[in-house]
Design an enzyme around this catalytic site. Structure first.
Site, PDB file in Angstrom:
ATOM      1  N   HIS A 199      -9.279   8.509   3.000  1.00 52.74           N
ATOM      2  CA  HIS A 199      -7.835   8.553   2.760  1.00 52.74           C
ATOM      3  C   HIS A 199      -7.577   9.120   1.375  1.00 52.74           C
ATOM      4  O   HIS A 199      -8.198   8.717   0.400  1.00 52.74           O
ATOM      5  CB  HIS A 199      -7.241   7.142   2.836  1.00 52.74           C
ATOM      6  N   LYS A 245      -3.193   0.768   7.760  1.00 52.33           N
ATOM      7  CA  LYS A 245      -3.466   1.882   8.675  1.00 52.33           C
ATOM      8  C   LYS A 245      -4.977   2.166   8.733  1.00 52.33           C
ATOM      9  O   LYS A 245      -5.511   2.532   9.784  1.00 52.33           O
ATOM     10  CB  LYS A 245      -2.691   3.124   8.221  1.00 52.33           C
ATOM     11  N   SER A 285       0.206  -1.127   2.691  1.00 54.12           N
ATOM     12  CA  SER A 285       0.652  -0.067   3.595  1.00 54.12           C
ATOM     13  C   SER A 285      -0.516   0.861   3.937  1.00 54.12           C
ATOM     14  O   SER A 285      -0.800   1.144   5.109  1.00 54.12           O
ATOM     15  CB  SER A 285       1.793   0.699   2.903  1.00 54.12           C
ATOM     16  N   ASP A 294       3.935  -1.342   9.460  1.00 50.18           N
ATOM     17  CA  ASP A 294       3.999  -0.482   8.268  1.00 50.18           C
ATOM     18  C   ASP A 294       5.106   0.557   8.411  1.00 50.18           C
ATOM     19  O   ASP A 294       5.826   0.826   7.459  1.00 50.18           O
ATOM     20  CB  ASP A 294       2.655   0.204   8.009  1.00 50.18           C
ATOM     21  N   ARG A 302      11.500   0.054   2.752  1.00 54.20           N
ATOM     22  CA  ARG A 302      11.176   0.201   1.322  1.00 54.20           C
ATOM     23  C   ARG A 302      11.798   1.475   0.767  1.00 54.20           C
ATOM     24  O   ARG A 302      12.337   1.494  -0.346  1.00 54.20           O
ATOM     25  CB  ARG A 302       9.652   0.234   1.135  1.00 54.20           C
TER      26      ARG A 302
END
Ligand code: URA
Length: 424
Positions: free
Chosen positions: A81, A186, A182, A160, A167
């Site tokens: 990520h 995932k 968050s 999320d 948010r």
């Protein structure tokens, strides 16, 4: 616990227990809890923060709010990520490179929003590439080919999706535990055993300072360890765009060149670092010779071709993707050195040309973008090309203004900014 008491508990700086956090997430996704109460709680978190165990419990509850992929049958699953940067096409290089070294890369990837692009958008610039796979097709390809990337379904960590939208509308995005939960919800739902986090630092990134990036990386590592995952993080610089190209098709072409041994040094170096980190964490061979051998022998490039073809894409088009016909060149005015390249402004320039999304759901133009000819520290003579904008007329004036301000030259020499700042 009544939700009003849950909000009060956080407002007073208290610590939620796992059961209450699970109850909150479950009630929110079924629509039982109204947005106004959840917004009040989010704001309380922004001011009071969350401890390590409650952040991990919230993440776990969010990860289990929808499907959790089961990749346990597949060997050496590695996910990566990036917190997002301009010109960041590392996933396109890493997936085949890791596969050539024995790993399985089966991941769900996001679409881009704002000035940073998403891997799925980049892949969709390849003719006929299918980025939306059914769950069955996803598992089948992961088993057969060892590489698969699909768009994120709404069934993956749906809590999320809901919380992120709230948010965004309530100025509560910028809370470290909420960001960490968050991202990691995932990743946990994505099912890989090894997770490599590339936390970007700098003007073109979400985290502007090394301290902020280190704190985020530390929280994500802790969440991963509590979930029994092998998680590693590196902090990498986003002080200038990564590589030369920004824009979907241009970035795919650059990733292809990198896999063919002709890529920019910074992109190659970051990919080798991330790949080595992931392979070591997965207990696979990760020596420099192994990685460089996979590139030099074309093994990694062949893995890319097979992956693209498996998802219906025209692998023969990889080296010659269509780009926008309009070319606008920016030249150096005097003999000098490149002192800075504002990654954020360059990303925004590509966005106004149509290469990025201002809002979720906007269409993106795969062919627009820019290519740099000089990076920070490079000398240029008067008239030398600095960059080319690839455009279709739309947004050109704004893009021209943005790139004009983004490229700063000077007589004094500036050291190229650091690429890998820390390994955690
Ligand atoms: N990326 C995410 O996925 N979530 C955040 O909260 C911030 C960046």
């Amino acid at each position: 616990m009544r939700f009003v008491d849950f909000i009060e508990q956080k407002k007073q700086g208290g610590t939620h227990n796992r059961g209450d956090l699970e109850g909150f997430v479950a009630s929110y996704i079924t629509g039982e809890l109204p947005d106004y109460q959840v917004a009040a709680w989010l704001m309380a978190v922004c001011f009071q923060g969350m401890g390590a165990s409650e952040t991990a419990d919230l993440t776990r509850a969010m990860a289990h709010s929808g499907d959790v992929l089961d990749l346990s049958r597949l060997p050496y699953t590695i996910d990566k990520h990036s917190t997002g940067g301009v010109g960041d096409k590392t996933s396109l290089v890493l997936a085949p490179l890791l596969a050539a070294c024995g790993a399985t890369v089966a991941k769900m990837s996001g679409r881009g929003l704002g000035d940073t692009g998403g891997t799925v958008d980049k892949l969709e610039s390849i003719p006929d590439f299918q980025a939306e796979l059914s769950e069955k097709a996803f598992y089948a390809q992961a088993e057969r080919v060892g590489r698969v990337v699909t768009g994120q379904t709404k069934d993956l960590a749906p809590a999320d999706g809901l919380l992120y939208a709230l948010r965004d509308a309530t100025a509560t995005v910028g809370s470290l535990p909420l960001i960490a939960a968050s991202i990691m919800s995932k990743k946990l739902a994505g099912g890989a055993q090894t997770i490599v986090l590339d936390v970007k630092v700098g003007g073109g990134a979400f985290m502007r300072t090394p301290d902020e990036a280190r704190a985020l990386a530390g929280t994500m590592l802790d969440i991963g360890a509590r979930a029994g995952k092998e998680v590693r993080a590196i902090l990498s610089g986003m002080f200038e765009p990564l590589g030369w190209a920004v824009g979907n098709a241009l970035e795919v072409t650059e990733a292809v060149r990198c896999l063919q041994g002709r890529g920019p040094d910074d992109l190659l170096s970051l990919c080798l670092t991330l790949a080595g980190t992931g392979l070591r964490a997965a207990e696979l061979s990760a020596s420099r010779e192994t990685l460089e051998g996979a590139l030099a022998s074309s093994h990694a490039y062949e893995k890319l071709e097979a992956w693209i073809a498996a998802q219906g894409g025209d692998a023969r088009a990889l080296g010659r993707l269509e780009t926008a016909p309009g070319h606008h060149l920016l030249r150096a005015e005097r003999e000098s050195l490149v002192a800075s390249l504002d990654a954020l402004a360059l990303g925004q320039a590509v966005m106004v040309l149509g290469g990025g999304r201002a809002q979720k759901g906007d269409a993106v133009d795969p062919g627009v973008g820019l290519v740099l000819y000089a990076k920070v520290g490079d000398p240029v003579r008067a008239g030398d090309p600095l960059l080319t904008l690839y455009h279709r007329g739309k947004g050109l004036e704004d893009a021209h203004r943005l790139v004009g301000g983004a490229v700063v030259t000077s007589k004094a020499r500036t050291e190229p900014p650091p690429l890998v700042l820390e390994r955690l």
